[in-house]
Scaffold this motif. Structure first.
Motif, PDB file in Angstrom:
ATOM      1  N   ILE A  92      -7.597  -0.047  -2.631  1.00  0.00           N
ATOM      2  CA  ILE A  92      -6.195  -0.356  -2.959  1.00  0.00           C
ATOM      3  C   ILE A  92      -5.768  -1.786  -2.643  1.00  0.00           C
ATOM      4  CG2 ILE A  92      -5.433   2.032  -2.722  1.00  0.00           C
ATOM      5  CD1 ILE A  92      -4.433   1.385   0.065  1.00  0.00           C
TER       6      ILE A  92
ATOM      7  N   MET B 122       5.904   1.314  -8.004  1.00  0.00           N
ATOM      8  CA  MET B 122       4.747   1.173  -7.096  1.00  0.00           C
ATOM      9  C   MET B 122       3.794   0.143  -7.677  1.00  0.00           C
ATOM     10  SD  MET B 122       2.045   4.124  -5.931  1.00  0.00           S
ATOM     11  CE  MET B 122       0.635   3.926  -6.990  1.00  0.00           C
TER      12      MET B 122
ATOM     13  N   LEU C  23      -7.444  10.298  -4.965  1.00  0.00           N
ATOM     14  CA  LEU C  23      -7.323  11.412  -4.029  1.00  0.00           C
ATOM     15  C   LEU C  23      -8.543  12.328  -4.049  1.00  0.00           C
ATOM     16  CD1 LEU C  23      -3.544  12.158  -4.494  1.00  0.00           C
ATOM     17  CD2 LEU C  23      -4.654  11.223  -2.469  1.00  0.00           C
TER      18      LEU C  23
ATOM     19  N   PRO D 219      -9.883   6.539  -0.010  1.00  0.00           N
ATOM     20  CA  PRO D 219      -9.283   5.790  -1.122  1.00  0.00           C
ATOM     21  C   PRO D 219      -8.759   4.415  -0.713  1.00  0.00           C
ATOM     22  CG  PRO D 219      -7.923   7.700  -0.507  1.00  0.00           C
ATOM     23  CD  PRO D 219      -9.215   7.840   0.217  1.00  0.00           C
TER      24      PRO D 219
ATOM     25  N   GLY E  88      -1.838  11.057   0.545  1.00  0.00           N
ATOM     26  CA  GLY E  88      -1.334  11.158  -0.820  1.00  0.00           C
ATOM     27  C   GLY E  88       0.168  11.328  -0.877  1.00  0.00           C
TER      28      GLY E  88
ATOM     29  N   VAL F   1       1.073   2.129  -2.240  1.00  0.00           N
ATOM     30  CA  VAL F   1      -0.364   2.373  -2.032  1.00  0.00           C
ATOM     31  C   VAL F   1      -0.671   2.837  -0.610  1.00  0.00           C
ATOM     32  CG1 VAL F   1      -1.180   0.832  -3.839  1.00  0.00           C
ATOM     33  CG2 VAL F   1      -0.851  -0.049  -1.536  1.00  0.00           C
ATOM     34  N   LEU F   2       0.292   2.709   0.285  1.00  0.00           N
ATOM     35  CA  LEU F   2       0.076   3.176   1.655  1.00  0.00           C
ATOM     36  C   LEU F   2      -0.118   4.687   1.717  1.00  0.00           C
ATOM     37  CD1 LEU F   2       0.088   1.601   4.474  1.00  0.00           C
ATOM     38  CD2 LEU F   2       0.714   0.326   2.453  1.00  0.00           C
ATOM     39  N   LYS F   3       0.239   5.365   0.640  1.00  0.00           N
ATOM     40  CA  LYS F   3       0.042   6.811   0.649  1.00  0.00           C
ATOM     41  C   LYS F   3      -1.436   7.171   0.708  1.00  0.00           C
ATOM     42  CE  LYS F   3       0.320   7.746  -4.331  1.00  0.00           C
ATOM     43  NZ  LYS F   3       1.292   8.010  -5.410  1.00  0.00           N
ATOM     44  N   PHE F   4      -2.293   6.179   0.403  1.00  0.00           N
ATOM     45  CA  PHE F   4      -3.726   6.437   0.437  1.00  0.00           C
ATOM     46  C   PHE F   4      -4.330   6.132   1.805  1.00  0.00           C
ATOM     47  CE2 PHE F   4      -3.825   7.590  -3.817  1.00  0.00           C
ATOM     48  CZ  PHE F   4      -3.128   6.676  -4.582  1.00  0.00           C
TER      49      PHE F   4
END
Lengths: 261, 621
Positions: free
Chosen positions: B21, B1, B12, B17, A57, A12-15
């Motif tokens: 999370i 994930m 996105l 976002p 992302g 979730v760190l991609k967000f």
């Protein structure tokens, strides 16, 4: 002591965007009690710089950060200090001290050294394009003499050819490893935190950094434009695998950023 | 994930976002199957605002210390996600587990300000929980509210099964045990509500009936169930040095409005300013011990990695060990690059010394809150701040290098005249003149004064709860008058005047002193598209006006009436310790411009001594 840290960013760190991520790292340093150097002046901040921002992302197993430390640390100690205070989605994987002769070079910061990057672009579903059709069309795309895109410059818009900056590509991990002189183990580490999808992917080695920076999203966008198809960026998961610099010996050899020899 | 309730595509395509999370540093992770109660705590505003709120951090930490409870969080989805969730029928979820809120045992919503009321409905609606308590069944979570707005919960009472009146550290455990026992015994929802009603501080709205006179005032307010008490006494945590406080506060990935460690040094206030609800409802003032604060500060900084710590209270200058605490923090942490933030500080020599050590004088401003322009009006509102103190404070600050001043005032206070308003302009100018009287070599650059006025909104449980509120038109007129007066001042170029929105103030006024008849208006305003009313760009005055009209509800009835001493007020059933007689006496004192001394100077017998704690016990008469 100057040091370079390699880390992964995934899940979730991609967000979490780049600026927020930098602030997150600064807090992690404090939580870990790592003796980092602060700048002088009334509002001191940590001496810390990131090699290259990662798009929102995207995930990565090849991120780098340079910092300056007041105390001496060994790699396994620093790794533990960091990873004990990080949440799931960030992992510090390498720590290397940068000797003075490295720092005395004209270009010594990670940011200034980056010249190329490896990416894995995975389609999240087969709905966007059929796997076989993609392979067939992408090979044709790569075989073109030039791939022209419109780029905004200070003077307006210019047309540039990005084909020379797409150094290597492959649809298979092993094949990409061979083409780019990477070992199986290195490939495994580089893809460790990439999300798995039941559809097709393409590996890309692209020019990166302050001179010419080609994003994988741009390559795919141009590809779909050639097919007269709409490209939804969110349909593809980008995973950055590694960052490279040019070897000191004047050859064009690319070596990973944490290698200093 | 780790799974997210929202798809990548949705996350996105929306702003920030990371709001949705979870996974923050210090987030509690439990297996829902291992607990007896799933609790979802909600702040009904966007994530960055909610994450700045200390109250939720305290409750989150407290509830998660109970082995049989898992407390998670939810915040209002922003406008962009709200739209998508409705279009795609995605139920609202908690951040920790990303599970649907409708499957939880409790949904707790904190009520910090009236302008978030439509967001309460947004949360319930998106969670797929019926808006009205009477429509909920055993399938639905128990919806409980808390926070300062519970001191007049009537406009939103229909939306809540329970309301927790007072401080959260005390009876939650008892409430949760009652819930567990009832569940084990196979008891109904109604049965649980009856058990809850017996716990001190818990208000169950459906167990009370209201009736009205012909003139629309309240005729009667009384229980319709044996378990409900006619008067509900607020909860007070008497021992603030030995109670729940988060040592590992949650650290968001994105910048919250309050992006620092918050250390609450005391609760309550001795000053008794007559417009201030917080000063009355948090009586008696109780300090946390300095040892507790020093220890807690260290743990919080170590566990979060924040580089700033803020001391929070209503009037920090009145904390008895403030000097020791502040100098300790500066000595201990400044060298580590940690900044100390001190809001709510009276400007005196100590404050200036401290501020010069922790702030960049060139960039920061000095804040005064005279609230009223003339001494007369300051006496009316019992704001013990004289012009002499303000000018001296400003002068000392200017000599130390400051050149920016912020002044806070209110328009519309009881007994206010246009002379009083003009004094705001004159005072602002006096401060500028003071600056220029200092020789050039002893002062720094040019002075910048920012004076701002908010519109006074009478609040329950204050001496002004009976007073007539100005209309929106009167406010606009007064603001224009002041604007003109400032333009006639000598140093007009150094003074900037900011004012608030009168339409928001008008609505806040109605909701603050409203009754149950307003719940249908809130529902209609919400159905007309109102959410995020606290945000200027989203506040839709017309949606509210349409709702008022539809139900033939007259705003002037709530705002424009001077109430009688004996009128039954919608919040009379709550006992805050401070008596209605005391408040009325204070109202008369106000009208006579008589000042009341603070709690430490002289006890005025407000009634808070009934709690037998805090400053009441330490003051010897």
């Amino acid at each position: 002591m100057n040091a370079r840290i390699k880390f992964s960013k995934y899940g979730v760190l991609k967000f979490v965007g780049h600026l927020d991520f930098m602030r997150y790292f600064q807090k992690a340093v404090r939580r870990a009690g790592i003796d980092v150097t602060y700048t002088e002046g009334f509002s001191p901040h940590q001496v810390m710089s990131f090699a290259m921002p990662l798009s929102l992302g995207a995930t990565s197993d090849g991120e780098y950060m340079d910092t300056e430390l007041n105390s001496n640390y060994e790699e396994q100690d620093i790794l533990k200090l960091f990873n004990d205070v990080m949440s799931e989605g960030v992992e510090v994987t390498r720590f290397i001290k940068l000797p003075d002769w490295e720092m005395n070079k004209k270009k010594c910061t990670a940011m200034s050294l980056v010249s190329a990057a490896d990416y894995k672009a995975s389609f999240k579903t087969n709905a966007i394009i059929d796997a076989n059709e993609f392979k067939k069309e992408f090979i044709a795309f790569m075989n073109k003499e030039s791939i022209l895109i419109q780029k905004k410059t200070k003077k307006g818009e210019a047309e540039i050819d990005i084909r020379p900056y797409i150094y290597e590509y492959s649809f298979l991990s092993d094949e990409f490893a061979k083409k780019t002189n990477r070992t199986t183990l290195q490939m495994k580490e580089a893809e460790l935190h990439a999300d798995e999808y039941n559809s097709t992917s393409v590996y890309l080695r692209l020019s990166a950094g302050s001179a010419v920076n080609i994003k994988p999203e741009l390559v795919l966008k141009s590809f779909f434009e050639c097919l007269n198809k709409q490209f939804n960026e969110h349909a593809v998961q980008i995973h950055r695998m590694e960052l490279y610099k040019n070897a000191d010996d004047g050859t064009n050899e690319l070596i990973p950023l944490f290698s200093i020899f | 994930m780790k799974k997210t309730a929202l798809t990548d595509d949705i996350l996105l395509s929306i702003e920030k976002p990371a709001r949705y999370i979870g996974n923050e540093v210090n987030m509690t992770v439990k297996n829902p199957a291992d607990v007896d109660i799933r609790f979802c705590m909600c702040f009904p505003d966007v994530y960055e605002v909610g994450m700045s709120h200390l109250g939720i951090q305290i409750l989150y930490d407290m509830l998660n210390r109970f082995d049989d409870v898992y407390c998670e969080r939810v915040y209002s989805p922003w406008i962009d996600l709200d739209k998508i969730m409705r279009e795609k029928d995605i139920p609202l979820f908690a951040l920790e587990s990303q599970d649907m809120i409708k499957d939880f045992d409790f949904l707790g919503i904190t009520l910090q300000y009236e302008m978030c009321y439509t967001n309460i409905l947004q949360i319930l609606d998106l969670s797929q929980i019926p808006l009205l308590s009477t429509d909920r069944t055993n399938e639905h979570p128990i919806v409980i509210g808390g926070g300062p707005c519970v001191y007049n919960p009537e406009p939103i009472a229909d939306f809540f099964d329970l309301l927790y009146i007072g401080e959260g550290e005390t009876v939650f455990r008892e409430l949760l045990l009652a819930y567990k026992e009832n569940k084990k015994a196979g008891g109904s929802r109604r049965r649980f509500l009856e058990l809850a009603a017996e716990i001190e501080g818990i208000y169950v709205p459906i167990f009370y009936d209201v009736s009205y006179n012909l003139d629309e005032t309240i005729a009667d307010f009384k229980p319709n169930n044996n378990h409900a008490k006619p008067i509900i006494r607020k909860q007070v945590e008497l021992n603030l040095s030995n109670t729940y406080y988060p040592e590992k506060p949650l650290v968001p990935y994105i910048q919250a409005v309050q992006d620092r460690v918050v250390l609450e040094i005391q609760r309550g206030c001795i000053r008794g300013c007559r417009f201030c609800q917080a000063g009355m409802i948090y009586r008696p003032v109780r300090e946390r011990s300095i040892e507790f604060l020093k220890e807690t500060a260290k743990k919080m900084l170590d566990n979060t990695g924040y580089d700033e710590i803020s001391l929070s209270s209503l009037s920090s200058s009145d904390y008895s060990a403030l000097k020791e605490l502040v100098y300790y923090l500066i000595d201990e942490y400044k060298s580590q690059g940690v900044n100390i933030s001190l809001p709510s500080l009276r400007i005196d020599a100590f404050a200036l010394d401290v501020m010069s050590k922790v702030q960049d004088i060139r960039k920061s401003s000095l804040t005064f809150a005279p609230e009223a322009g003339s001494q007369r009006l300051r006496d009316v509102i019992n704001k013990g701040l004289s012009e002499e103190m303000i000018l001296k404070g400003a002068n000392d600050a200017f000599l130390s290098g400051w050149n920016k001043v912020k002044l806070y005032f209110m328009l519309g206070l009881p007994t206010e005249s246009y002379e009083d308003i003009e004094e705001i302009a004159i005072l602002s100018d006096k401060i500028a003149r003071l600056f220029y009287e200092i020789p050039k070599q002893d002062r720094n650059g040019k002075v910048s004064i920012v004076s701002s006025t908010s519109f006074f909104v009478p609040k329950p449980f204050t001496p002004f709860q009976w007073t007539r509120m100005n209309t929106k038109g009167e406010y606009k007129q007064k603001q224009r008058f002041l604007s003109e007066k400032i333009k006639t001042q000598l140093n007009k170029k150094s003074i900037k005047y900011n004012w608030h929105d009168s339409e928001t103030a008008e609505l806040e006024g109605v909701l603050a002193r409203g009754d149950r008849r307003l719940s249908v208006v809130i529902i209609d305003a919400y159905k007309n598209g109102s959410i995020f009313d606290a945000w200027g760009e989203h506040f839709n005055y017309n949606a509210w006006m349409k709702a008022f009209e539809k139900h033939s509800i007259d705003i002037e009835f709530y705002n424009g009436r001077e109430r009688d001493k004996d009128e039954i007020l919608p919040w009379d059933f709550i006992d805050t310790g401070v008596t209605k007689q005391f408040l009325w006496k204070e109202y008369e004192n106000a009208k006579n411009e008589v000042v009341t001394l603070n709690c430490r100077q002289k006890c005025s017998g407000c009634g808070a001594a009934i709690f037998n704690g805090g400053v009441c016990n330490s003051v010897k008469d």
